[in-house]
Write a protein that holds these residues in place. Structure first.
Motif, mmCIF file in Angstrom:
data_model
loop_
_atom_site.group_PDB
_atom_site.id
_atom_site.type_symbol
_atom_site.label_atom_id
_atom_site.label_comp_id
_atom_site.label_asym_id
_atom_site.label_seq_id
_atom_site.Cartn_x
_atom_site.Cartn_y
_atom_site.Cartn_z
ATOM 1 N N TYR A 159 -6.627 -0.070 -53.421
ATOM 2 C CA TYR A 159 -5.693 1.047 -53.538
ATOM 3 C C TYR A 159 -5.587 1.769 -52.190
ATOM 4 O O TYR A 159 -6.565 1.850 -51.448
ATOM 5 N N PRO A 160 -4.426 2.305 -51.871
ATOM 6 C CA PRO A 160 -4.237 2.890 -50.533
ATOM 7 C C PRO A 160 -5.087 4.132 -50.300
ATOM 8 O O PRO A 160 -5.354 4.920 -51.207
ATOM 9 N N VAL A 161 -5.542 4.278 -49.060
ATOM 10 C CA VAL A 161 -6.237 5.470 -48.591
ATOM 11 C C VAL A 161 -5.606 5.855 -47.261
ATOM 12 O O VAL A 161 -4.842 5.073 -46.684
ATOM 13 N N GLU A 162 -5.922 7.029 -46.767
ATOM 14 C CA GLU A 162 -5.389 7.427 -45.465
ATOM 15 C C GLU A 162 -5.876 6.445 -44.395
ATOM 16 O O GLU A 162 -7.071 6.247 -44.217
ATOM 17 N N GLY A 163 -4.946 5.806 -43.724
ATOM 18 C CA GLY A 163 -5.309 4.846 -42.687
ATOM 19 C C GLY A 163 -5.658 3.472 -43.209
ATOM 20 O O GLY A 163 -6.133 2.633 -42.441
ATOM 21 N N GLY A 164 -5.418 3.187 -44.494
ATOM 22 C CA GLY A 164 -5.772 1.881 -45.035
ATOM 23 C C GLY A 164 -4.790 1.406 -46.094
ATOM 24 O O GLY A 164 -4.392 2.175 -46.971
ATOM 25 N N ARG A 165 -4.358 0.139 -45.999
ATOM 26 C CA ARG A 165 -3.454 -0.457 -46.977
ATOM 27 C C ARG A 165 -3.844 -1.914 -47.211
ATOM 28 O O ARG A 165 -4.271 -2.616 -46.290
ATOM 29 N N SER A 166 -3.685 -2.351 -48.465
ATOM 30 C CA SER A 166 -3.852 -3.764 -48.807
ATOM 31 C C SER A 166 -2.491 -4.337 -49.187
ATOM 32 O O SER A 166 -1.612 -3.606 -49.661
ATOM 33 N N PHE A 167 -2.345 -5.646 -48.998
ATOM 34 C CA PHE A 167 -1.056 -6.297 -49.233
ATOM 35 C C PHE A 167 -1.249 -7.581 -50.028
ATOM 36 O O PHE A 167 -2.263 -8.269 -49.879
ATOM 37 N N VAL A 168 -0.252 -7.895 -50.847
ATOM 38 C CA VAL A 168 -0.253 -9.127 -51.632
ATOM 39 C C VAL A 168 1.001 -9.918 -51.291
ATOM 40 O O VAL A 168 2.101 -9.356 -51.206
ATOM 41 N N ALA A 169 0.827 -11.224 -51.102
ATOM 42 C CA ALA A 169 1.964 -12.128 -50.950
ATOM 43 C C ALA A 169 2.275 -12.710 -52.324
ATOM 44 O O ALA A 169 1.378 -13.180 -53.028
ATOM 45 N N TRP A 170 3.536 -12.654 -52.706
ATOM 46 C CA TRP A 170 3.968 -13.122 -54.026
ATOM 47 C C TRP A 170 4.923 -14.299 -53.890
ATOM 48 O O TRP A 170 5.790 -14.316 -53.021
ATOM 49 N N ASP A 171 4.761 -15.271 -54.777
ATOM 50 C CA ASP A 171 5.725 -16.351 -54.951
ATOM 51 C C ASP A 171 6.263 -16.185 -56.366
ATOM 52 O O ASP A 171 5.630 -16.618 -57.336
ATOM 53 N N GLY A 172 7.379 -15.501 -56.501
ATOM 54 C CA GLY A 172 7.840 -15.112 -57.826
ATOM 55 C C GLY A 172 6.874 -14.106 -58.415
ATOM 56 O O GLY A 172 6.618 -13.058 -57.828
ATOM 57 N N ASP A 173 6.300 -14.437 -59.585
ATOM 58 C CA ASP A 173 5.324 -13.567 -60.222
ATOM 59 C C ASP A 173 3.891 -13.973 -59.915
ATOM 60 O O ASP A 173 2.947 -13.390 -60.460
#
Length: 209
Positions: A159-173
């Protein structure tokens, strides 16, 4: 501040941020050491980082070892060998040995080529339970983590915090990749990069902590 110093401190501060949303996680400081507890029984995510050279390295690591013992965790230290010779000596004096090495590299962002996503793939930041569940899935496929650890630590920490982000790559669902970025003093640390194969596609997952 040289590159090695920025990597070491950035790694420690990223671990601090990664625990902000994890229930039961703790971050303590003892004489220049940062103790990061994840509240799950996975040694790599319960670790000591060196923020600065301790005034008394042996006493600091002895106190850290006691804190780990109190929480029924084996002590582990993420250390840049040669950064502080007194720290290297203290680690040997208390009987710790190197188990493995984390490779790392640094590059000027301006020197990176423009990223082009494969057709049909989209990348989205984690903002909700769906994204966190996707992180847990890719963590298990890409790194072989146990389900409990993937859900209790890696999903919660996405989950996002100040100065931090996570990302997901999606192929459809289908979640097929992940990564996380943490900003500290003008530098961005990239962690937990993994790409899994969509169903029906041959090949092995690819990953990089």
């Amino acid at each position: 501040m040289d590159v090695q110093e920025r990597i070491a401190i950035g790694f420690a501060e990223a671990d601090r941020k990664r625990r902000a949303n994890v229930p039961g996680a703790e971050v303590l400081e003892i004489d220049g050491l940062l103790l990061a507890f994840a509240n799950v029984s996975d040694p790599p995510v319960n670790a000591v980082h060196v923020l600065s050279e301790p005034a008394d390295p042996v006493a600091a690591f002895t106190a850290a070892e006691h804190a780990f013992r109190e929480r029924d965790r084996p002590i582990g230290v993420d250390v840049a060998v040669g950064r502080h010779p007194s720290v290297d000596d203290a680690i040997r004096e208390i009987g710790l040995t190197r188990l493995f090495a984390w490779p790392g590299m640094a590059v000027d962002v301006a020197a990176l080529p423009e990223a082009v996503l494969p057709e049909g793939i989209r990348v989205e930041p984690v903002t909700d339970e769906r994204g966190a569940a996707a992180i847990a899935h890719v963590e298990q496929v890409g790194f072989g983590s146990e389900q409990e650890i993937a859900e209790r630590f890696y999903a919660a920490s996405s989950y996002p915090v100040e100065g931090g982000r996570s990302f997901v790559a999606w192929d459809g669902d289908d979640p097929v990749g992940m990564s996380a970025g943490y900003l500290h003093e003008g530098a961005i640390g990239i962690f937990g990069v993994a790409v899994s194969r969509p169903p029906g596609v041959a090949g092995s997952p690819r990953r990089c902590r």
